[in-house]
Motif scaffolding. Structure first.
Motif, PDB file in Angstrom:
ATOM      1  N   SER A  64       0.829  -1.210   0.000  1.00  0.00           N
ATOM      2  CA  SER A  64       0.000   0.000   0.000  1.00  0.00           C
ATOM      3  C   SER A  64       0.860   1.256   0.000  1.00  0.00           C
ATOM      4  O   SER A  64       0.533   2.247  -0.669  1.00  0.00           O
ATOM      5  CB  SER A  64      -0.935   0.001   1.211  1.00  0.00           C
ATOM      6  OG  SER A  64      -1.850  -1.060   1.141  1.00  0.00           O
ATOM      7  N   ALA A  65       1.956   1.225   0.764  1.00  0.00           N
ATOM      8  CA  ALA A  65       2.840   2.392   0.826  1.00  0.00           C
ATOM      9  C   ALA A  65       3.492   2.657  -0.524  1.00  0.00           C
ATOM     10  O   ALA A  65       3.593   3.816  -0.957  1.00  0.00           O
ATOM     11  CB  ALA A  65       3.913   2.182   1.900  1.00  0.00           C
ATOM     12  N   ARG A  70       3.470   6.117  -5.405  1.00  0.00           N
ATOM     13  CA  ARG A  70       3.368   6.281  -6.870  1.00  0.00           C
ATOM     14  C   ARG A  70       2.189   7.180  -7.219  1.00  0.00           C
ATOM     15  O   ARG A  70       2.286   8.030  -8.107  1.00  0.00           O
ATOM     16  CB  ARG A  70       3.208   4.909  -7.538  1.00  0.00           C
ATOM     17  CG  ARG A  70       4.433   4.025  -7.423  1.00  0.00           C
ATOM     18  CD  ARG A  70       5.564   4.465  -8.352  1.00  0.00           C
ATOM     19  NE  ARG A  70       5.219   4.205  -9.723  1.00  0.00           N
ATOM     20  CZ  ARG A  70       5.392   3.023 -10.340  1.00  0.00           C
ATOM     21  NH1 ARG A  70       5.869   1.990  -9.661  1.00  0.00           N
ATOM     22  NH2 ARG A  70       5.075   2.875 -11.604  1.00  0.00           N
ATOM     23  N   ALA A  71       1.077   6.988  -6.517  1.00  0.00           N
ATOM     24  CA  ALA A  71      -0.095   7.824  -6.767  1.00  0.00           C
ATOM     25  C   ALA A  71       0.189   9.276  -6.392  1.00  0.00           C
ATOM     26  O   ALA A  71      -0.185  10.206  -7.122  1.00  0.00           O
ATOM     27  CB  ALA A  71      -1.294   7.293  -5.987  1.00  0.00           C
ATOM     28  N   ALA A  72       0.851   9.491  -5.253  1.00  0.00           N
ATOM     29  CA  ALA A  72       1.175  10.852  -4.810  1.00  0.00           C
ATOM     30  C   ALA A  72       2.127  11.537  -5.773  1.00  0.00           C
ATOM     31  O   ALA A  72       2.097  12.778  -5.913  1.00  0.00           O
ATOM     32  CB  ALA A  72       1.780  10.803  -3.409  1.00  0.00           C
ATOM     33  N   ASP A  73       2.956  10.757  -6.453  1.00  0.00           N
ATOM     34  CA  ASP A  73       3.884  11.323  -7.426  1.00  0.00           C
ATOM     35  C   ASP A  73       3.215  11.622  -8.759  1.00  0.00           C
ATOM     36  O   ASP A  73       3.873  12.089  -9.697  1.00  0.00           O
ATOM     37  CB  ASP A  73       5.065  10.367  -7.656  1.00  0.00           C
ATOM     38  CG  ASP A  73       5.999  10.303  -6.450  1.00  0.00           C
ATOM     39  OD1 ASP A  73       5.959  11.230  -5.623  1.00  0.00           O
ATOM     40  OD2 ASP A  73       6.753   9.310  -6.346  1.00  0.00           O
ATOM     41  N   ARG A  82      -2.144  -1.352 -13.108  1.00  0.00           N
ATOM     42  CA  ARG A  82      -1.191  -2.378 -13.550  1.00  0.00           C
ATOM     43  C   ARG A  82      -0.262  -2.788 -12.407  1.00  0.00           C
ATOM     44  O   ARG A  82       0.040  -3.977 -12.231  1.00  0.00           O
ATOM     45  CB  ARG A  82      -0.370  -1.855 -14.720  1.00  0.00           C
ATOM     46  CG  ARG A  82      -1.151  -1.683 -16.019  1.00  0.00           C
ATOM     47  CD  ARG A  82      -0.237  -1.269 -17.155  1.00  0.00           C
ATOM     48  NE  ARG A  82      -0.954  -1.020 -18.394  1.00  0.00           N
ATOM     49  CZ  ARG A  82      -1.340  -1.963 -19.236  1.00  0.00           C
ATOM     50  NH1 ARG A  82      -1.050  -3.238 -18.978  1.00  0.00           N
ATOM     51  NH2 ARG A  82      -2.005  -1.661 -20.334  1.00  0.00           N
ATOM     52  N   LEU A  83       0.190  -1.809 -11.624  1.00  0.00           N
ATOM     53  CA  LEU A  83       1.085  -2.108 -10.514  1.00  0.00           C
ATOM     54  C   LEU A  83       0.406  -3.026  -9.503  1.00  0.00           C
ATOM     55  O   LEU A  83       1.024  -3.974  -8.985  1.00  0.00           O
ATOM     56  CB  LEU A  83       1.517  -0.801  -9.844  1.00  0.00           C
ATOM     57  CG  LEU A  83       2.395  -0.925  -8.594  1.00  0.00           C
ATOM     58  CD1 LEU A  83       3.695  -1.661  -8.912  1.00  0.00           C
ATOM     59  CD2 LEU A  83       2.696   0.463  -8.027  1.00  0.00           C
TER      60      LEU A  83
END
Length: 243
Positions: A64-65, A70-73, A82-83
């Motif tokens: 989750s982290a 990745r989402a925050a970036d 996909r990830l």
């Protein structure tokens, strides 16, 4: 028109049904539109903890982290999709399906508020009127098929992980997220030329659902996403926002 009273969605659907006899289709997002959880992550947690206990909890927090960073970036939601499925590489499809059936049974029997009741009532009203229901989601068949059976959905348009020799490869075809939802719904509508998209309904909770919502004459915003509500208010004056 925008309203947040619990009964407004049902009233809106009832008013439409009383005024039309034309065939139409209902498209619905799933996570946080029809059910209150994010199915993929809720199931990932369920699967890891059931299999590994405390170590599974730690593994879930780690995954989750990584996905959260990745989402925050600013990674696109399709890339996040996909990830997520990369973590199923080497998993037996049959095993995942059995766990998913257990997950669904436990959540629907013991979790209060699993369904968003206003959406489920509206979808049942559509089905009672004879409209086919189509679930449209970035989630995958083991989690969506039980929901489809429960609701009487005709079709599930979703992300489909690739399978080889009975196991997941960790890769997917086209994520049914954002523009992927638009493409999937357009293909479904193209196969039913007797149905006018202007008569159809679509339900979603996030601005990433807009590519699907803007294809139909009756887009319905579930919840309080301000960006989605604002975009739909510009797109359709009859926008509904409710929980």
């Amino acid at each position: 028109m925008t309203d947040h009273t619990p009964g407004y969605m049902t009233e809106y659907v009832s008013a439409f049904l009383s005024g039309t006899s034309r065939p139409y289709i209902v498209f619905s997002d799933v996570d946080e539109t029809l059910i209150s959880v994010k199915s993929m992550f809720d199931f990932l947690h369920y699967r890891l903890v059931r299999r590994h206990g405390a170590a599974g909890e730690e593994e879930y927090e780690r995954i989750s982290a990584v996905i959260g960073r990745r989402a925050a970036d600013g990674a696109p939601r399709a890339e996040i999709n996909r990830l997520y499925y990369s973590h199923y590489a080497g998993e037996s499809v049959d095993t995942v399906m059995r766990l998913a059936d257990d997950w669904f049974t436990e959540r629907t029997s013991s979790t209060r508020g699993f369904y968003i009741d206003s959406t489920r009532r509206a979808l049942r009203d559509h089905r009672a009127a004879g409209a086919p229901l189509v679930l449209v989601s970035g989630s995958f068949p083991p989690l969506l098929d039980p929901l489809a059976r429960e609701l009487g959905a005709e079709t599930v348009l979703c992300t489909r992980p690739l399978i080889r020799d009975g196991v997941y490869t960790g890769e997917v075809g086209t994520p049914v997220i954002g523009e992927g939802k638009r493409a999937a719904v357009l293909a479904h509508l193209a196969a039913r030329p007797a149905v006018d998209p202007r008569d159809c309904f679509a339900y979603g909770d996030h601005v990433s659902d807009l590519p699907m919502l803007e294809l139909v004459g009756h887009p319905v915003a579930v919840g309080d996403d301000p960006e989605l509500r604002a975009r739909l208010a510009d797109l359709r004056p009859e926008t509904v926002a409710t929980r």
